[in-house]
Design a protein around this motif. Sequence first.
Motif, PDB file in Angstrom:
ATOM      1  N   CYS A   1      -4.412   1.039  -1.248  1.00  0.00           N
ATOM      2  CA  CYS A   1      -5.107   2.302  -1.502  1.00  0.00           C
ATOM      3  C   CYS A   1      -6.489   2.399  -0.628  1.00  0.00           C
ATOM      4  O   CYS A   1      -6.862   3.227  -0.105  1.00  0.00           O
ATOM      5  CB  CYS A   1      -5.675   2.366  -2.784  1.00  0.00           C
ATOM      6  SG  CYS A   1      -6.208   1.059  -3.878  1.00  0.00           S
TER       7      CYS A   1
ATOM      8  N   CYS B   1      -3.252  -4.369  -2.093  1.00  0.00           N
ATOM      9  CA  CYS B   1      -2.894  -3.018  -2.665  1.00  0.00           C
ATOM     10  C   CYS B   1      -3.209  -2.379  -1.316  1.00  0.00           C
ATOM     11  O   CYS B   1      -3.867  -2.616  -0.503  1.00  0.00           O
ATOM     12  CB  CYS B   1      -3.901  -2.446  -3.564  1.00  0.00           C
ATOM     13  SG  CYS B   1      -3.004  -0.957  -4.578  1.00  0.00           S
TER      14      CYS B   1
ATOM     15  N   CYS C   1      -2.017   4.110  -3.763  1.00  0.00           N
ATOM     16  CA  CYS C   1      -1.660   2.705  -3.702  1.00  0.00           C
ATOM     17  C   CYS C   1      -0.269   2.433  -3.165  1.00  0.00           C
ATOM     18  O   CYS C   1       0.098   1.102  -2.750  1.00  0.00           O
ATOM     19  CB  CYS C   1      -1.691   2.041  -4.892  1.00  0.00           C
ATOM     20  SG  CYS C   1      -3.225   2.231  -5.789  1.00  0.00           S
TER      21      CYS C   1
HETATM   22 ZN    ZN Z   1      -4.521   0.463  -5.129  1.00  0.00          ZN
END
Ligand code: ZN
Length: 338
Positions: free
Chosen positions: A128, A126, A136
């Motif tokens: 983020c 991901c 994200c």
């Molecule tokens: Zn994320």
Amino acid sequence: MKIYCSESFPATRMRRLRQTPALRRLVCETRLSVQQLVLPLFARPGKKIRTPVNSMPGVFQLSPDELLTEAANAYALGVPAVLLFGIPAKKDAKASEAYSAKGIIPEVVRLLKKELPELLVITDVCLCEYMSHGHCGLVRKVSDHKAVIENDPTLDLLARSALAFAEAGADIIAPSDMMDGRITAIRKRLDEAGFTESPIMSYAAKFASAYYGPFREAAESAPQFGDRRSYQMNPPNAEEALRETAMDIQEGADIVMVKPALAYLDLIYRVKSTFGYPTAAYAVSAEYSMIKAAAAQGWINERALTMETMISMRRAGADIIITYSAMDLARWLKEEGF
Ligand code: ZN
Ligand code: PBG
């Protein structure tokens, strides 16, 4: 409705098979084994760093050397797999460290695969944790008050991240971003690079959940503005979760995940019974923290409550349970002879 039993009292007495521990074990329908557990770990750069996460007692941000020790302890207890999250040295607006071969995750993966080759290393994919804004995906500002997530341009970055982790030696790639089309994008990139045998565990039914609160402290990944509701699922939607899961399977996911677990047991059940795929349940951060907090107050029996909670996920149909309690569970299961 199917009639399970036509007998009645007094010929039938349900209590007969509950009289001794041995009898209860003999007719036990659902078992939990350490072999089904995955331990999430948080990696950060440095040496000898073991920073406690306040909201998750017993969980730490670990430098690679310390993470290796933690993983070795888990492996010695029989835990077969870890799930890695990275906290990079620096974050930016294109998540550069998410797909750099020199990033924290490739470094830790190489170390783990060298020192503990049998341990399964799963890498969360991901953006983020690596984004300055904590979302994200790539963010485009439309006005002072509005920003949108750019789905399709994000796919390339996710695919690059997955490839960087696979090249470092990751055993399973686990995308958690909830962008549309990410499984196709990642599978294609892995296959083109020759990683045709690297499995994908997709966070298929991932909800926009308040249960992720403590994780965002652990991973330092709270969004700086807005929230994740434009990409993570709306908690009331179960049919949509099945369509999400069907799409991920069609795109090539090998294992599908439901997340969170305890508040979504209906979906664990439906995903497993509908698709029959290897199904993982992620007992997320607040599920862990709530038990820890109540136990610290002396209000509950931590061990019994944790075991009962994990069994509920297995009973619902989970084959794999991702849990911060994996090491405690491994000890308890050993004591109980499993
Ligand atoms: Zn994320
Ligand atoms: C990143 C990610 C999150 C979790 C796993 N991967 C946080 C989020 O989506 O905000 C949550 C895990 C937990 O709460 O234990 N996309």
